[in-house]
Design a protein around this motif. Sequence first.
Motif, PDB file in Angstrom:
ATOM      1  N   GLU A 107      25.217  46.028  43.322  1.00  0.00           N
ATOM      2  CA  GLU A 107      24.721  45.834  41.974  1.00  0.00           C
ATOM      3  C   GLU A 107      24.947  44.360  41.619  1.00  0.00           C
ATOM      4  O   GLU A 107      26.050  43.847  41.834  1.00  0.00           O
ATOM      5  CB  GLU A 107      25.574  46.705  41.056  1.00  0.00           C
ATOM      6  CG  GLU A 107      24.892  47.209  39.819  1.00  0.00           C
ATOM      7  CD  GLU A 107      25.872  48.119  39.082  1.00  0.00           C
ATOM      8  OE1 GLU A 107      26.334  47.712  38.008  1.00  0.00           O
ATOM      9  OE2 GLU A 107      26.199  49.196  39.629  1.00  0.00           O
ATOM     10  N   ASP A 108      23.936  43.693  41.115  1.00  0.00           N
ATOM     11  CA  ASP A 108      24.062  42.262  40.831  1.00  0.00           C
ATOM     12  C   ASP A 108      25.056  42.016  39.694  1.00  0.00           C
ATOM     13  O   ASP A 108      25.169  42.822  38.776  1.00  0.00           O
ATOM     14  CB  ASP A 108      22.695  41.687  40.436  1.00  0.00           C
ATOM     15  CG  ASP A 108      22.676  40.174  40.583  1.00  0.00           C
ATOM     16  OD1 ASP A 108      23.542  39.641  41.306  1.00  0.00           O
ATOM     17  OD2 ASP A 108      21.793  39.526  39.981  1.00  0.00           O
ATOM     18  N   ARG A 109      25.791  40.924  39.765  1.00  0.00           N
ATOM     19  CA  ARG A 109      26.702  40.573  38.679  1.00  0.00           C
ATOM     20  C   ARG A 109      26.972  39.074  38.677  1.00  0.00           C
ATOM     21  O   ARG A 109      26.607  38.355  39.602  1.00  0.00           O
ATOM     22  CB  ARG A 109      28.014  41.363  38.771  1.00  0.00           C
ATOM     23  CG  ARG A 109      28.822  41.071  39.999  1.00  0.00           C
ATOM     24  CD  ARG A 109      30.065  41.932  40.090  1.00  0.00           C
ATOM     25  NE  ARG A 109      31.114  41.520  39.171  1.00  0.00           N
ATOM     26  CZ  ARG A 109      32.353  41.970  39.239  1.00  0.00           C
ATOM     27  NH1 ARG A 109      32.687  42.847  40.167  1.00  0.00           N
ATOM     28  NH2 ARG A 109      33.273  41.562  38.392  1.00  0.00           N
ATOM     29  N   GLU A 110      27.648  38.634  37.640  1.00  0.00           N
ATOM     30  CA  GLU A 110      27.921  37.218  37.435  1.00  0.00           C
ATOM     31  C   GLU A 110      29.023  36.713  38.396  1.00  0.00           C
ATOM     32  O   GLU A 110      30.017  37.389  38.605  1.00  0.00           O
ATOM     33  CB  GLU A 110      28.384  37.034  35.981  1.00  0.00           C
ATOM     34  CG  GLU A 110      28.289  35.634  35.445  1.00  0.00           C
ATOM     35  CD  GLU A 110      26.859  35.133  35.250  1.00  0.00           C
ATOM     36  OE1 GLU A 110      26.694  33.909  35.273  1.00  0.00           O
ATOM     37  OE2 GLU A 110      25.922  35.961  35.085  1.00  0.00           O
ATOM     38  N   VAL A 111      28.815  35.511  38.950  1.00  0.00           N
ATOM     39  CA  VAL A 111      29.841  34.891  39.797  1.00  0.00           C
ATOM     40  C   VAL A 111      30.670  33.944  38.937  1.00  0.00           C
ATOM     41  O   VAL A 111      30.143  33.083  38.256  1.00  0.00           O
ATOM     42  CB  VAL A 111      29.193  34.081  40.945  1.00  0.00           C
ATOM     43  CG1 VAL A 111      30.250  33.301  41.726  1.00  0.00           C
ATOM     44  CG2 VAL A 111      28.420  35.001  41.872  1.00  0.00           C
ATOM     45  N   LYS A 112      31.990  34.147  38.968  1.00  0.00           N
ATOM     46  CA  LYS A 112      32.876  33.264  38.200  1.00  0.00           C
ATOM     47  C   LYS A 112      33.931  32.675  39.115  1.00  0.00           C
ATOM     48  O   LYS A 112      34.902  33.335  39.455  1.00  0.00           O
ATOM     49  CB  LYS A 112      33.578  34.056  37.082  1.00  0.00           C
ATOM     50  CG  LYS A 112      32.653  34.487  35.959  1.00  0.00           C
ATOM     51  CD  LYS A 112      33.461  35.204  34.898  1.00  0.00           C
ATOM     52  CE  LYS A 112      32.834  36.545  34.565  1.00  0.00           C
ATOM     53  NZ  LYS A 112      33.792  37.500  34.033  1.00  0.00           N
ATOM     54  N   GLY A 113      33.707  31.441  39.544  1.00  0.00           N
ATOM     55  CA  GLY A 113      34.707  30.775  40.372  1.00  0.00           C
ATOM     56  C   GLY A 113      34.715  31.242  41.818  1.00  0.00           C
ATOM     57  O   GLY A 113      34.010  32.182  42.189  1.00  0.00           O
ATOM     58  N   VAL A 114      35.516  30.545  42.620  1.00  0.00           N
ATOM     59  CA  VAL A 114      35.567  30.804  44.053  1.00  0.00           C
ATOM     60  C   VAL A 114      37.011  31.014  44.472  1.00  0.00           C
ATOM     61  O   VAL A 114      37.910  30.360  43.942  1.00  0.00           O
ATOM     62  CB  VAL A 114      34.989  29.599  44.848  1.00  0.00           C
ATOM     63  CG1 VAL A 114      35.053  29.851  46.343  1.00  0.00           C
ATOM     64  CG2 VAL A 114      33.569  29.314  44.417  1.00  0.00           C
ATOM     65  N   PHE A 115      37.229  31.925  45.395  1.00  0.00           N
ATOM     66  CA  PHE A 115      38.558  32.091  45.970  1.00  0.00           C
ATOM     67  C   PHE A 115      38.433  32.123  47.483  1.00  0.00           C
ATOM     68  O   PHE A 115      37.609  32.849  48.019  1.00  0.00           O
ATOM     69  CB  PHE A 115      39.230  33.370  45.461  1.00  0.00           C
ATOM     70  CG  PHE A 115      40.695  33.422  45.784  1.00  0.00           C
ATOM     71  CD1 PHE A 115      41.617  32.748  44.995  1.00  0.00           C
ATOM     72  CD2 PHE A 115      41.152  34.113  46.894  1.00  0.00           C
ATOM     73  CE1 PHE A 115      42.974  32.758  45.306  1.00  0.00           C
ATOM     74  CE2 PHE A 115      42.511  34.138  47.211  1.00  0.00           C
ATOM     75  CZ  PHE A 115      43.422  33.457  46.410  1.00  0.00           C
ATOM     76  N   ILE A 116      39.234  31.299  48.171  1.00  0.00           N
ATOM     77  CA  ILE A 116      39.188  31.257  49.632  1.00  0.00           C
ATOM     78  C   ILE A 116      40.497  31.766  50.201  1.00  0.00           C
ATOM     79  O   ILE A 116      41.562  31.259  49.855  1.00  0.00           O
ATOM     80  CB  ILE A 116      38.978  29.812  50.141  1.00  0.00           C
ATOM     81  CG1 ILE A 116      37.732  29.189  49.521  1.00  0.00           C
ATOM     82  CG2 ILE A 116      38.888  29.793  51.663  1.00  0.00           C
ATOM     83  CD1 ILE A 116      37.528  27.739  49.892  1.00  0.00           C
ATOM     84  N   SER A 117      40.420  32.749  51.050  1.00  0.00           N
ATOM     85  CA  SER A 117      41.606  33.213  51.773  1.00  0.00           C
ATOM     86  C   SER A 117      41.196  34.221  52.832  1.00  0.00           C
ATOM     87  O   SER A 117      40.213  34.933  52.673  1.00  0.00           O
ATOM     88  CB  SER A 117      42.599  33.867  50.812  1.00  0.00           C
ATOM     89  OG  SER A 117      43.721  34.317  51.542  1.00  0.00           O
ATOM     90  N   ASP A 118      41.970  34.250  53.910  1.00  0.00           N
ATOM     91  CA  ASP A 118      41.769  35.284  54.920  1.00  0.00           C
ATOM     92  C   ASP A 118      42.911  36.281  54.875  1.00  0.00           C
ATOM     93  O   ASP A 118      43.063  37.105  55.762  1.00  0.00           O
ATOM     94  CB  ASP A 118      41.686  34.664  56.327  1.00  0.00           C
ATOM     95  CG  ASP A 118      40.610  33.608  56.398  1.00  0.00           C
ATOM     96  OD1 ASP A 118      39.518  33.849  55.870  1.00  0.00           O
ATOM     97  OD2 ASP A 118      40.873  32.531  56.957  1.00  0.00           O
ATOM     98  N   MET A 119      43.741  36.164  53.850  1.00  0.00           N
ATOM     99  CA  MET A 119      44.868  37.091  53.723  1.00  0.00           C
ATOM    100  C   MET A 119      44.604  38.023  52.554  1.00  0.00           C
ATOM    101  O   MET A 119      44.554  37.588  51.403  1.00  0.00           O
ATOM    102  CB  MET A 119      46.152  36.309  53.475  1.00  0.00           C
ATOM    103  CG  MET A 119      46.508  35.404  54.634  1.00  0.00           C
ATOM    104  SD  MET A 119      47.909  34.349  54.263  1.00  0.00           S
ATOM    105  CE  MET A 119      49.236  35.507  54.428  1.00  0.00           C
ATOM    106  N   VAL A 120      44.437  39.303  52.849  1.00  0.00           N
ATOM    107  CA  VAL A 120      44.093  40.237  51.778  1.00  0.00           C
ATOM    108  C   VAL A 120      45.217  40.309  50.739  1.00  0.00           C
ATOM    109  O   VAL A 120      44.967  40.516  49.559  1.00  0.00           O
ATOM    110  CB  VAL A 120      43.748  41.640  52.318  1.00  0.00           C
ATOM    111  CG1 VAL A 120      42.493  41.591  53.152  1.00  0.00           C
ATOM    112  CG2 VAL A 120      44.888  42.234  53.111  1.00  0.00           C
ATOM    113  N   SER A 121      46.448  40.093  51.192  1.00  0.00           N
ATOM    114  CA  SER A 121      47.558  40.124  50.241  1.00  0.00           C
ATOM    115  C   SER A 121      47.439  38.982  49.232  1.00  0.00           C
ATOM    116  O   SER A 121      47.760  39.144  48.054  1.00  0.00           O
ATOM    117  CB  SER A 121      48.888  40.043  50.988  1.00  0.00           C
ATOM    118  OG  SER A 121      48.850  39.041  51.979  1.00  0.00           O
TER     119      SER A 121
END
Lengths: 111, 271, 184
Positions: free
Chosen positions: A19-33
């Motif tokens: 479902e389409d939604r608004e993108v707010k900011g970016v987060f980069i990580s490969d650690m799910v924690s």
Amino acid sequence: MTVQELIKIMGLTPLSTFEDREVKGVFISDMVSDVMTAAKSGNLWLTIQTHKSIVSTANLADVSAVVITGGKKVPQETIDIASKYNIALLSSPLPTYTLAIKLHELGIEAE
Amino acid sequence: MPNIISLQTIKETLNAQIIVADSGLDDMIEHVYASDLMSDLLAFGKPNSILLTGLATKQAVISAHMAEFKGVVFVRGKLPKDNADKYARDKKIVLLSTQFDMYESCVRIYAAMSPGVLPTSATIEEQPPEHTLLSQDFHIQGRDFSNAGNVSTEIKEILKKIGIDSQISRRVAISTYEGELNVIMHANQGTARLIVSPTAIEVIIKDQGPGIPDIEMAMQEGFTTASEEMRAMGFGSGMGLPNINKNTDELRIESKINDGTTVYMKFNIEK
Amino acid sequence: MSDCQHHWVMTNVKYGFVIFEKCYHCKELRTYFTEDDSLLLGDEYREGEHFYNRLESAQSFTFDLICTRCNRLETFNDLIGLFYCTSCMPNCQVEKLQQQYAPHKTWIMVAFGVLPDAKKNPIPQAKLDILSDYFNQRRDTTRSRIKIVSFELIADLARCKGGFIHDVGLLTKEGPSEERKPLF
């Protein structure tokens, strides 16, 4: 900007149904924690992780979409679960750093 | 011309805290990697890079060292765990910690990496390789995950000492690391032999393990025979042999079921 | 202090492994969390009257929550991981809840606890609610919500194919996961 708009502008490949939604900011990580600890609702999550764990994590952290970078192949199982939960799973051939720079140039700031 | 930035500028632009910088902050950085998955670094990382990561462990520093990186930045204010700082000090890798998250750190480094910034010193002096023949054997203890990487690190140090080009020794180290892991995962013990000649470096890894039933299949990415436990620990990616293949000039594998496997790797030294 | 509208953040995050063990004699299953990876390759061992055999291990992580407003620390020593359901058993209570809540856009996630202790002292509902609050307070709840339930609802732990949310392959790449075999 919404996920669908971003797909068009950045040439991303959608892998799941969502479902389409608004993108707010970016987060980069490969650690799910780390994502669970620090990502914010609506963030665009960039990762090279493709394990199905990322779908549950995206769901819990309420990110707007997950972008698998570096053109990494995503297991069908991960795609199926993403579609089931309406999580936008996208793919980009660019490495994480390069994609981050392009998103910045597009004016998407860290939240 | 590639964009270049000094470690000092990175430190300033990220308001980073210095954890280890015994070797100074004058080195120039050409590439930036933002990742917490260390195999990606080993497979795709280029030398003279900096790693931005949320993985504040020794694994991150070991991987950065293997991939010939200059430094590691822990993001989101993370501080080293399990003696990661000690390892960085030993290997002369700069270790920084920033409060910014990974995205913000990427953006800040990019902004600071203007094409106007030129390297202050000329490229690293090239030392002519010594034309000595060297042959040395190393023991690999099977099932001993805590010492995984010791042999490849040692080989890398030796190659560095005798003046082998860092691009080549890096490929040797990565391939040996993968070979070493295969022995640790599947066999009770094995050996690695390093042979250096004026034209090539050879590494031969032998084990008395179960053997590989189908070498062709094992060469495909993603194929693994590692057990659930090993995969839970992060081993057994199925990247091992393909990763070796990518980094060697010549690769031969001989394997007999219930007898063992020999992996022969050759790296040409270009003139 | 109960008037505080708690705002939870994760703290004391620990990375490690969930270990499943079963005693040969009394057939009791026990689970625990450890940061020590050397335990993964260990053999069976004796402890008092029990003779434990390691059945399975999985990467996981644990955490506590702290309120940024009143500094209240809520510890989760009895939580060894967050677990997701893969709809593997139609008669499983977790799957039934999933079916029931899905039309309301509420997703079920399972809090996995310590066995056999949880049989006597289940994870308190208040703690499960705090966990649910933590995830809901930071999301756009007009779109969807999270509901955390206890692992006791899993119909048959031995056959469950759910998985722990964990940091996969931080050391190297992990191949596509295989189907998990029944535990015992």
